[in-house]
Design an enzyme around this catalytic site. Structure first.
Site, PDB file in Angstrom:
ATOM      1  N   ARG A 276     -52.769 -35.868   0.541  1.00  0.00           N
ATOM      2  CA  ARG A 276     -52.628 -34.531   1.426  1.00  0.00           C
ATOM      3  C   ARG A 276     -52.296 -34.670   2.971  1.00  0.00           C
ATOM      4  NH1 ARG A 276     -57.131 -33.141  -1.903  1.00  0.00           N
ATOM      5  NH2 ARG A 276     -56.431 -31.935  -3.658  1.00  0.00           N
TER       6      ARG A 276
ATOM      7  N   CYS B  71     -69.272 -35.442 -17.499  1.00  0.00           N
ATOM      8  CA  CYS B  71     -70.445 -34.437 -17.999  1.00  0.00           C
ATOM      9  C   CYS B  71     -70.187 -33.615 -19.282  1.00  0.00           C
ATOM     10  CB  CYS B  71     -70.522 -33.672 -16.743  1.00  0.00           C
ATOM     11  SG  CYS B  71     -71.030 -34.363 -15.150  1.00  0.00           S
TER      12      CYS B  71
END
Length: 462
Positions: A28, A51
């Site tokens: 970016r 997770c």
């Protein structure tokens, strides 16, 4: 810098949260004409939620791809040269290059860098014992691990499972296996499950797990895994006895994956993780950064370095690294150790220090435990909640909070996490202007009730 290259090259080792967040943030800030980005990942997947694996195994998430935040093709479309199934085997710091090996073909090569990001993650602890590598024994850390476990569950006739370890992964995998219709035994060397809690709070988790039909075996050390004539696991053995198993899941925890860094002479902390400064730059290095599960971070409450492998931290590390590697400036100040989990409908949360943590850094403290409800007591479906709070003796500074309860309990820990980060005292917390309505909370939120009780105990101790 290699004179044959007109652009700087950023090399990223590791294609999950920290590594690819760093690569994306650097892109970016600098376009392809300014910065070449090459990322190496030894597995098949990138930017996924480790997770979420227990919830995929348990069937709450039905499609593995739902756990993938950004595919390899999406990264490549942003001019990131992502190379899957490629393992970095050596760091040459003097030559500013990395040696790689194609996992499938074995072919090796060197790639030079101007800037390097080490995001090698963590590896599941796999104890050195007989039978640990037998068919049917699984660690769960990557999507590849999750797929291998699912394949075993779907291909196994028996319905007996043993989970070794009762931390976050162990507890979550026990729930997943219950949902899969298995009879589950959890073998835990601690006195209670969830060693990230104090034992009195862990006892509440123990009782809830047994209420779900999970057999808890505490204070037990696994000595070996027994196999049948076919080489597959048949039982887990401790000094006290054997526990039949058609599948075994290792939920003992993880260690930082820092073998590469150690071999290269980079600085490691007491827990084996890489040491960085606030900009996530590896200490003593100008052009090397590291983040995610392979680093140690500053605990803002104790002032000590800790290894806390969480996706929330890894993504933040990646943002900081990518900003700095892309020519900007950002810092990661540290953590307070916040974590939340669940086993079926029981929510488990903690932040800050446990009693033994406070003792280990020489802090004197007062401890209180209160019982309350998630909603006004008269409102339908109000559920019980236990909150434990530690406050520093003398100053009343908040040191830690643990919460165990049903719906609405777990995320209340965020109140305490903010208070810890701000360095508030228990007494200051009692004035917090929290939202109230009977469907959401009693007039005095349970965390504030604990704060009131802790502040009174601090005053009386003076």
């Amino acid at each position: 810098m290699d004179k044959s290259r007109a652009r700087e090259r950023l090399v990223v080792i590791g294609g999950d949260a920290a590594g690819m967040s760093a690569a994306s943030q650097a892109r970016r800030r600098k376009g392809p004409g300014e910065l070449e980005i090459v990322a190496f990942e030894r597995g098949h997947f990138t930017s996924y939620s480790a997770c979420g694996i227990p919830y995929w195994v348990g069937g709450d998430v039905t499609d593995r791809d739902e756990l993938v935040a950004r595919t390899p093709e999406e990264h490549r479309a942003r001019d990131i040269d992502l190379r899957l199934r490629t393992e970095v085997t050596e760091l040459d710091l003097d030559g500013q290059r990395v040696r790689t090996r194609d996992v499938d073909s074995g072919e090796e090569s060197w790639t030079s860098y101007d800037k390097l990001v080490i995001a090698t993650g963590a590896r599941p602890i796999r104890p050195d014992m007989p039978g640990v590598d037998a068919a049917g024994v699984h660690g769960v850390q990557t999507l590849d691990d999750g797929q291998a476990l699912l394949d075993t569950l779907e291909g196994t006739r028996g319905r007996r499972a043993v989970v070794v370890g009762a931390g976050y992964i162990g507890v979550e995998m026990a729930e997943a296996l219950i949902k899969r219709g298995y009879r589950v035994t959890v073998v835990n060397r601690g006195s209670e499950p969830m060693s990230t809690l104090d034992p009195d709070m862990g006892r509440l988790v123990h009782e809830a797990m047994e209420g779900l039909g999970i057999t808890m075996v505490n204070d037990a050390e696994v000595t070996k895994i027994l196999t049948g004539d076919d080489g597959r696991v048949r039982a887990v053995a401790t000094q006290e006895g054997e526990y039949p198993a058609d599948v075994v899941v290792l939920g003992i925890g993880v260690r930082p994956e820092t073998a590469l860094a150690k071999a290269a002479g980079l600085p490691l902390g007491p827990h084996g993780g890489l040491l960085t400064d606030r900009s996530m730059r590896v200490r003593g290095q100008e052009n090397i950064w590291s983040g995610g599960d392979c680093v140690e971070v500053l605990d803002l409450v104790s002032g000590q370095e800790r290894h806390i492998p969480l996706g929330t931290h890894a993504n933040k590390h990646g943002q900081v690294i990518g900003t700095n590697a892309g020519g900007g400036y950002a810092t990661f100040p540290g953590v307070v150790g916040t974590a939340v989990s669940k086993v079926c409908d029981l929510e488990i949360a903690r932040t800050g220090l446990r009693e033994k943590d406070a003792h280990s850094v020489g802090l004197r403290f007062e401890s209180v435990t209160i019982e309350s409800t998630s909603r006004a007591g008269y409102y339908p479906n109000a559920s019980p909640m236990t909150v434990k709070m530690l406050a520093e003796h003398g100053t009343g500074r908040l040191l830690g909070v643990q919460i165990v309860g049903r719906e609405g309990a777990g995320k209340r820990v965020d109140i305490a996490a903010v208070a810890l980060t701000a360095g508030m005292t228990a007494e200051q917390m009692t004035a917090l202007d929290l939202g109230y309505a009977p469907p959401f909370s009693p007039v005095w939120d349970p965390v504030l009730v604990a704060a009131r009780k802790a502040s009174v105990k601090v005053r009386r101790s003076l």
